[in-house]
Design a protein around this motif. Structure first.
Motif, mmCIF file in Angstrom:
data_model
loop_
_atom_site.group_PDB
_atom_site.id
_atom_site.type_symbol
_atom_site.label_atom_id
_atom_site.label_comp_id
_atom_site.label_asym_id
_atom_site.label_seq_id
_atom_site.Cartn_x
_atom_site.Cartn_y
_atom_site.Cartn_z
ATOM 1 N N ALA A 1 52.841 94.057 -63.803
ATOM 2 C CA ALA A 1 54.097 94.485 -64.418
ATOM 3 C C ALA A 1 55.284 93.634 -63.976
ATOM 4 O O ALA A 1 56.187 93.347 -64.771
ATOM 5 C CB ALA A 1 54.348 95.957 -64.108
ATOM 6 N N PHE A 2 55.300 93.211 -62.687
ATOM 7 C CA PHE A 2 56.409 92.406 -62.176
ATOM 8 C C PHE A 2 56.103 90.901 -62.218
ATOM 9 O O PHE A 2 56.740 90.105 -61.511
ATOM 10 C CB PHE A 2 56.772 92.825 -60.753
ATOM 11 N N SER A 3 55.130 90.505 -63.018
ATOM 12 C CA SER A 3 54.833 89.074 -63.144
ATOM 13 C C SER A 3 55.751 88.440 -64.180
ATOM 14 O O SER A 3 56.267 89.116 -65.084
ATOM 15 C CB SER A 3 53.365 88.878 -63.555
ATOM 16 N N VAL A 4 55.951 87.138 -64.059
ATOM 17 C CA VAL A 4 56.791 86.404 -65.009
ATOM 18 C C VAL A 4 56.192 86.479 -66.402
ATOM 19 O O VAL A 4 56.918 86.556 -67.403
ATOM 20 C CB VAL A 4 56.967 84.943 -64.546
ATOM 21 N N ALA A 5 54.858 86.482 -66.468
ATOM 22 C CA ALA A 5 54.192 86.553 -67.766
ATOM 23 C C ALA A 5 54.524 87.844 -68.513
ATOM 24 O O ALA A 5 54.541 87.885 -69.745
ATOM 25 C CB ALA A 5 52.674 86.440 -67.581
ATOM 26 N N GLU A 6 54.791 88.911 -67.771
ATOM 27 C CA GLU A 6 55.101 90.206 -68.384
ATOM 28 C C GLU A 6 56.587 90.373 -68.653
ATOM 29 O O GLU A 6 57.006 91.400 -69.200
ATOM 30 C CB GLU A 6 54.629 91.340 -67.473
ATOM 31 N N GLY A 7 57.418 89.377 -68.249
ATOM 32 C CA GLY A 7 58.836 89.475 -68.545
ATOM 33 C C GLY A 7 59.735 89.577 -67.332
ATOM 34 O O GLY A 7 60.966 89.634 -67.481
ATOM 35 N N ALA A 8 59.169 89.629 -66.127
ATOM 36 C CA ALA A 8 60.006 89.671 -64.925
ATOM 37 C C ALA A 8 60.636 88.300 -64.693
ATOM 38 O O ALA A 8 60.053 87.253 -65.006
ATOM 39 C CB ALA A 8 59.167 90.079 -63.721
ATOM 40 N N ARG A 9 61.832 88.306 -64.172
ATOM 41 C CA ARG A 9 62.492 87.050 -63.870
ATOM 42 C C ARG A 9 61.909 86.444 -62.589
ATOM 43 O O ARG A 9 61.471 87.183 -61.695
ATOM 44 C CB ARG A 9 63.997 87.276 -63.759
ATOM 45 N N PRO A 10 61.850 85.119 -62.486
ATOM 46 C CA PRO A 10 61.166 84.462 -61.355
ATOM 47 C C PRO A 10 61.848 84.785 -60.029
ATOM 48 O O PRO A 10 63.037 85.117 -59.996
ATOM 49 C CB PRO A 10 61.254 82.980 -61.699
ATOM 50 N N PRO A 11 61.115 84.723 -58.929
ATOM 51 C CA PRO A 11 61.672 85.059 -57.617
ATOM 52 C C PRO A 11 62.920 84.273 -57.275
ATOM 53 O O PRO A 11 63.840 84.804 -56.641
ATOM 54 C CB PRO A 11 60.527 84.747 -56.652
ATOM 55 N N GLU A 12 62.976 82.977 -57.709
ATOM 56 C CA GLU A 12 64.128 82.166 -57.361
ATOM 57 C C GLU A 12 65.415 82.651 -58.027
ATOM 58 O O GLU A 12 66.534 82.294 -57.598
ATOM 59 C CB GLU A 12 63.886 80.692 -57.715
ATOM 60 N N ALA A 13 65.288 83.502 -59.080
ATOM 61 C CA ALA A 13 66.485 84.056 -59.726
ATOM 62 C C ALA A 13 67.100 85.161 -58.886
ATOM 63 O O ALA A 13 68.233 85.571 -59.153
ATOM 64 C CB ALA A 13 66.142 84.582 -61.113
ATOM 65 N N ARG A 14 66.354 85.617 -57.872
ATOM 66 C CA ARG A 14 66.839 86.640 -56.951
ATOM 67 C C ARG A 14 67.353 87.891 -57.669
ATOM 68 O O ARG A 14 68.357 88.498 -57.293
ATOM 69 C CB ARG A 14 67.923 86.066 -56.036
ATOM 70 N N VAL A 15 66.644 88.266 -58.760
ATOM 71 C CA VAL A 15 66.964 89.523 -59.468
ATOM 72 C C VAL A 15 66.194 90.659 -58.800
ATOM 73 O O VAL A 15 64.976 90.562 -58.610
ATOM 74 C CB VAL A 15 66.588 89.424 -60.964
ATOM 75 N N PRO A 16 66.862 91.738 -58.407
ATOM 76 C CA PRO A 16 66.172 92.860 -57.729
ATOM 77 C C PRO A 16 65.056 93.430 -58.597
ATOM 78 O O PRO A 16 65.192 93.555 -59.821
ATOM 79 C CB PRO A 16 67.288 93.885 -57.520
ATOM 80 N N ARG A 17 63.959 93.738 -57.927
ATOM 81 C CA ARG A 17 62.825 94.376 -58.591
ATOM 82 C C ARG A 17 62.674 95.797 -58.040
ATOM 83 O O ARG A 17 62.535 95.985 -56.829
ATOM 84 C CB ARG A 17 61.540 93.569 -58.369
ATOM 85 N N VAL A 18 62.683 96.771 -58.934
ATOM 86 C CA VAL A 18 62.660 98.183 -58.525
ATOM 87 C C VAL A 18 61.544 98.907 -59.281
ATOM 88 O O VAL A 18 61.415 98.775 -60.508
ATOM 89 C CB VAL A 18 64.013 98.876 -58.819
ATOM 90 N N ALA A 19 60.738 99.652 -58.526
ATOM 91 C CA ALA A 19 59.702 100.506 -59.114
ATOM 92 C C ALA A 19 60.033 101.962 -58.781
ATOM 93 O O ALA A 19 60.252 102.299 -57.614
ATOM 94 C CB ALA A 19 58.322 100.152 -58.588
ATOM 95 N N VAL A 20 60.086 102.808 -59.796
ATOM 96 C CA VAL A 20 60.306 104.242 -59.614
ATOM 97 C C VAL A 20 59.017 104.957 -59.980
ATOM 98 O O VAL A 20 58.595 104.945 -61.139
ATOM 99 C CB VAL A 20 61.474 104.756 -60.480
ATOM 100 N N ILE A 21 58.365 105.557 -58.971
ATOM 101 C CA ILE A 21 57.088 106.251 -59.172
ATOM 102 C C ILE A 21 57.371 107.748 -59.278
ATOM 103 O O ILE A 21 57.962 108.347 -58.379
ATOM 104 C CB ILE A 21 56.118 105.968 -58.015
ATOM 105 N N VAL A 22 56.952 108.350 -60.374
ATOM 106 C CA VAL A 22 57.120 109.790 -60.583
ATOM 107 C C VAL A 22 55.733 110.417 -60.658
ATOM 108 O O VAL A 22 54.928 110.081 -61.530
ATOM 109 C CB VAL A 22 57.911 110.090 -61.866
#
Length: 583
Positions: A126-147
């Motif tokens: 889900a947090f891969s670049v292939a799935e649409g996540a921005r690359p680590p070097e972009a330093r965009v926060p990644r947040v997972a909310v588990i319910v």
């Protein structure tokens, strides 16, 4: 990056509200910068359908409060149970409307609870670049909310630690039955800011309220433009409407309607369910009282509250009551007094259906029912004589009228009757009764004695032959016919067999186990109106002495009526005089 997450991410959690109290933006949204946000939703079988609907609405309301876009917040949703399913990846949608449409059509997986597998999927896929996540070097926060609402069926601590090590901020939200230890094992530190436990899906919004002062400090509720019907709740930069207890928010997110607790189908009320602000309440129909369990109803005991006048016993039945007489006694026409049935002379032949549809266990109930009829008769050679005929595809006399002289002998013979099975030839049985059962050779008393002849047909279905000819013949022969139907018995056929009026000679029960209630009707019908005591001479009513006696009784009755009429006339005259005086 950790410091920036701690100051920004709780702001998004404030937006997580259930559909009853969805968030409303007033004016520009408080922007928090770009963010990759993935929701990991538990859709195991323990999440009930209406709870999952609340979860869907919760996600939709959140999307309406986010600054969604390719350069702002990207949102992905995955659901899991025994397997993991991607609802939509981070890079799929850039428009909020498309996300909402996908969430509304979401169907729960309804299997196990593999939370560890879902975290691993979020970390690797889900947090891969292939799935649409921005690359680590972009330093965009990644947040997972588990319910989740339960205990994981696999290990979560190790895979959650790996996800956190890769820079994924994890918020663990537990609902109702969730395991607190598992929530703490999944969440990022500090745990008091990342672990939330709420009592139900309806209150899932509460876990974000502690961050309400982190964003835009303006109190929008004080401006008076919110339009909330009940309560306005301010959060920094936005507000949401909340309804009072016992109400839910409408789709316009402002007006409220009362919760119909009865519509959930779990009230267990025996009669009626009434929805109140405090929840469902059971109510009984008229003539019944609610029992202490709050669900069951019991008929009111009218016998204790009215002057019923029953000579022997009063029995309450909902809005009314009825009188009962002791065994071997019958209820009189007034419905209250009792008289002994055993003083009458009757020749009674019982025609019992032994067809295949009756079945062995029910045939035993029929025999027990027959013996209950025998119990209220004065069985003796001089009193009531009883004969029994069983029919199916053929007819068999089990015992004739003249064989047994006591009730005990008759009952023992009834219990010994063996079930025939096969067809239902009721017409053939009626013919046998007319031609043989009431003959003097079978034990019937001569017609000159005027002993009432009674035939009682017991059947559970439609006859396979015609009953009209021999039913009419039986009545022509002076036999009083009764028809008792059970289960699939045909009403028109029962009426054709029975004597007139049908209301007094036809009885029906929907089930073999409940047919004992017919006994009271039969007691009052089979017993003759004027019993002839044992030892009394039976005379021909057409003889001269009988006619003279009848004439004497009739004249005496007319004289008594004349006296009563004269007394009533005098009373009416007194009343008229009193009314005239008052005027």
């Amino acid at each position: 990056m950790r410091g920036r997450l701690c100051s920004q991410l709780p702001m998004f959690l404030l937006l997580l509200q259930p559909w009853e109290t969805q968030l409303q933006f007033a004016g520009p949204r408080c922007r928090t910068g770009p963010l990759d946000l993935v929701f990991v939703i538990d859709s195991s079988r323990s999440v009930r359908p209406f709870e999952f609907q609340t979860m869907r609405q919760f996600l939709v309301s959140l999307l309406r409060s986010l600054d969604v876009g390719p350069n702002a917040t990207r949102v992905g949703v995955i659901q899991y149970s025994s397997q993991v399913q991607s609802v939509f990846p981070l890079g799929t949608f850039s428009r909020r409307e498309d996300m909402e449409r996908a969430i509304r059509t979401l169907v729960p997986l309804a299997q196990g609870t593999m939370t560890g597998l879902a975290i691993q999927y979020a970390m690797n896929v889900a947090f891969s670049v292939a799935e649409g996540a921005r690359p680590p070097e972009a330093r965009v926060p990644r947040v997972a909310v588990i319910v989740t609402d339960g205990r994981p069926q696999d290990r979560v601590a190790e895979v959650a630690a790996q996800a956190r090590a890769r820079g994924i901020e994890i918020y663990a939200v537990g609902v109702q039955r969730a395991d607190v230890a598992s929530l703490r094992a999944m969440a990022s530190p500090p745990l008091d800011e990342h672990v939330f436990l709420v009592e139900s899906f309806d209150r899932i919004q509460e876990f974000g309220l502690q961050f309400q002062r982190r964003l835009c400090p303006l109190d929008l509720c004080t401006e008076g433009t919110h339009g909330c019907e009940h309560h306005c709740v301010s959060s920094p930069g936005f507000y949401f409407c909340r309804c009072r207890a016992g109400f839910v928010l409408q789709q316009d997110q402002r007006s409220c309607r009362a919760v119909d607790h009865c519509s959930f189908g779990n009230h267990s009320c025996q009669h009626e369910c009434v929805s109140t602000f405090g929840g469902p309440r059971c109510r009984c129909r008229g003539g019944y009282n609610l029992l202490p369990d709050g669900r069951s109803c019991q008929a009111q005991d009218l016998c204790n509250g009215v002057d019923h006048g029953c000579e022997f016993q009063c029995v309450s039945e909902g809005f009314s009551y009825r009188c009962l007489c002791p065994e071997r006694w019958q209820l009189q026409a007034d419905g209250k007094s009792c008289s002994r049935c055993q003083e009458g002379h009757v020749d009674l032949v019982l025609l019992v259906d032994g067809s295949k549809s009756v079945r062995p266990q029910n045939f035993e109930l029929v025999k027990r029912f027959v013996n209950q009829i025998v119990d209220f008769l004065d069985v003796s050679p001089e009193g009531t004589r009883v004969g029994l005929v069983q029919f199916s595809s053929r007819v068999r006399t089990e015992f004739p009228l003249g064989r047994y002289g006591t009730a005990a002998e008759v009952k023992q013979a009834v219990l010994a009757v063996e079930y025939m099975e096969r067809g239902t030839m009721t017409g053939l049985a009626l013919r046998h009764m007319v031609e043989h059962s009431f003959s003097e050779a079978q034990g019937a008393r001569p017609r000159a004695l005027n002993v009432p002849r009674v035939g009682l047909v017991f059947t559970d279905g439609r006859s396979q032959d015609d009953v009209s000819v021999w039913a009419a013949r039986a009545k022509e022969e002076g036999i009083v016919m009764y028809a008792v139907g059970v289960g699939k018995a045909v009403e028109d056929e029962l009426r054709e067999i029975a004597s007139e009026p049908a209301e007094l000679h036809v009885s029906y029960s929907p089930d073999f186990s409940t047919m004992t209630h017919l006994l009271e009707n039969l007691k009052g019908s089979i017993c003759p109106e004027e019993g002839i005591s044992a030892g009394t001479e039976l005379r021909n009513p057409c003889e001269c002495e009988s006619l003279v006696e009848f004439q004497g009784r009739t004249l005496g009755a007319l004289e008594s009526l004349s006296q009563n009429l004269a007394q009533l006339t005098a009373r009416l005259e007194d009343v008229e005089n009193q009314l005239a005086t008052q005027k």
